[in-house]
Design a protein around this motif. Structure first.
Motif, mmCIF file in Angstrom:
data_model
loop_
_atom_site.group_PDB
_atom_site.id
_atom_site.type_symbol
_atom_site.label_atom_id
_atom_site.label_comp_id
_atom_site.label_asym_id
_atom_site.label_seq_id
_atom_site.Cartn_x
_atom_site.Cartn_y
_atom_site.Cartn_z
ATOM 1 N N LEU A 1 0.803 -1.221 0.000
ATOM 2 C CA LEU A 1 0.000 0.000 0.000
ATOM 3 C C LEU A 1 0.833 1.267 0.000
ATOM 4 C CD1 LEU A 1 -2.797 -0.992 2.555
ATOM 5 C CD2 LEU A 1 -2.893 -1.093 0.072
ATOM 6 N N ALA A 2 1.707 1.404 1.008
ATOM 7 C CA ALA A 2 2.369 2.686 1.224
ATOM 8 C C ALA A 2 3.299 3.064 0.071
ATOM 9 C CB ALA A 2 3.138 2.659 2.541
ATOM 10 N N LEU A 3 4.227 2.187 -0.294
ATOM 11 C CA LEU A 3 5.202 2.546 -1.327
ATOM 12 C C LEU A 3 4.553 2.804 -2.687
ATOM 13 C CD1 LEU A 3 8.227 0.244 -0.411
ATOM 14 C CD2 LEU A 3 7.910 2.680 0.055
ATOM 15 N N PRO A 4 3.681 1.921 -3.193
ATOM 16 C CA PRO A 4 3.002 2.260 -4.458
ATOM 17 C C PRO A 4 2.144 3.514 -4.343
ATOM 18 C CG PRO A 4 2.769 -0.083 -3.961
ATOM 19 C CD PRO A 4 3.331 0.555 -2.741
ATOM 20 N N GLY B 1 -2.333 9.577 2.961
ATOM 21 C CA GLY B 1 -2.797 9.630 1.573
ATOM 22 C C GLY B 1 -2.343 8.425 0.775
ATOM 23 N N ALA B 2 -1.105 7.980 1.013
ATOM 24 C CA ALA B 2 -0.596 6.798 0.319
ATOM 25 C C ALA B 2 -1.390 5.562 0.711
ATOM 26 C CB ALA B 2 0.881 6.604 0.638
ATOM 27 N N ALA B 3 -1.723 5.454 2.016
ATOM 28 C CA ALA B 3 -2.494 4.300 2.476
ATOM 29 C C ALA B 3 -3.891 4.288 1.874
ATOM 30 C CB ALA B 3 -2.573 4.300 4.004
ATOM 31 N N VAL B 4 -4.531 5.469 1.832
ATOM 32 C CA VAL B 4 -5.872 5.555 1.236
ATOM 33 C C VAL B 4 -5.820 5.221 -0.252
ATOM 34 C CG1 VAL B 4 -7.744 7.142 0.675
ATOM 35 C CG2 VAL B 4 -6.729 7.179 2.954
#
Length: 306
Positions: free
Chosen positions: A21-24, A78-81
């Protein structure tokens, strides 16, 4: 010991969260930021992007530790969402790959694949009969005709391994083991699957689960690609990443579906008699087809009574 286990579990969860999730999501947010700053008109203006970053770096707010922490937390959130949205969209892609032929569009696609398969099957059977006749007559070109028949068979199998019923290749490939096992053994794979799974070795289960996870990851990659294709409306280089992601996701999804179907069919072939023995069905000296019919009747009866 418990605290160590919980720490290790938390570490693995954090690693998976970062990878899935976070990195992409951070990468996609970076692309969104670039698209907003540059746009289509200045799509390759690196100096413009550098100047914008310098302005942010020299602003009074950037010298506040609290502001930096809030911005970092907002970026991670925001990255997680974004990652969660891509994950949900990936589930939709996976469902579409395996969808039944409902609705005019999906029915048209399924009928089109069925017509192509029937034509390829007829071509293969014609070539096979021709090669067999040439082999019997002992003609010089018998080997060449046999090669042609093999190529016709490969052409048919590229469309589907069994008569197509789904709009897309992945759905038919995942459904092919059930059709093939029914034709070969009269075994209802859906009814027998829980029993086969319980009798499978740990290594076999791990291989099946890994193939299933690869299929999900491929669908999620297609979802990310779709996001980049939409972003190309504001910054066209994002479309290149989208095309690569979608193409790679489709290719990986087909490979994962093929591996999962192969393992499923192999598991049923290897453990058909083990299931019969576990259920108390006599299988010594019994043909596989007769045994499959007995198991199907028994397992379907158990399912109806449940």
């Amino acid at each position: 010991m418990t605290s160590g286990f919980l720490s290790a579990l938390g570490g693995r969860i954090a690693e998976r969260w970062l990878a899935a999730l976070a990195l992409p999501g951070l990468l996609f947010l970076s692309a969104v930021t670039t698209a907003v700053v540059l746009g289509q008109e200045h799509w390759s203006d690196v100096d413009r992007l550098r100047a914008w970053l310098d302005t942010l770096a020299h602003s009074p707010a950037s010298r506040s530790a609290g502001t930096v922490v809030l911005v970092a937390a907002g970026a991670l959130a925001g990255a997680a969402v974004t990652g969660a949205a891509a994950q949900s969209l990936g589930t939709g892609v996976e469902l579409l790959w395996c969808a039944q032929a409902h609705g005019p569009v999906l029915r048209y696609l399924a009928d089109r694949r069925s017509r192509r398969w029937r034509a390829a099957d007829a071509s293969f059977r014609t070539a096979l009969v021709t090669a067999g006749r040439a082999r019997i007559e002992g003609t010089d070109h018998a080997d060449r005709l046999a090669d042609i028949a093999e190529r016709r068979c490969a052409d048919r199998d590229r469309i589907a391994w069994a008569p197509p019923r789904h709009p897309f290749w992945t759905g038919d490939r995942l459904a092919a083991p059930a059709q093939r096992l029914w034709r070969a053994h009269r075994l209802d794979l859906a009814a027998a699957w829980p029993h086969l799974w319980l009798l499978a070795a740990d290594g076999t289960r791990a291989e099946l689960q890994a193939a299933r996870l690869r299929l999900t990851a491929a669908a999620r990659l297609c979802a990310w690609g779709a996001g980049y294709l939409v972003l190309a409306l504001w910054w066209w280089p994002a479309g290149l990443a989208g095309v690569v992601a979608v193409a790679s996701g489709v290719r990986r999804g087909r490979a994962a579906a093929d591996a999962f179907a192969e393992l499923t069919e192999a598991l049923a072939d290897l453990h058909l008699r083990d299931v019969a023995t576990a259920l108390g069905v006599e299988c010594a000296g019994v043909d596989d087809r007769v045994l499959g019919e007995r198991l199907t009747r028994l397992l379907r009866k158990e399912r109806r009574e449940a």
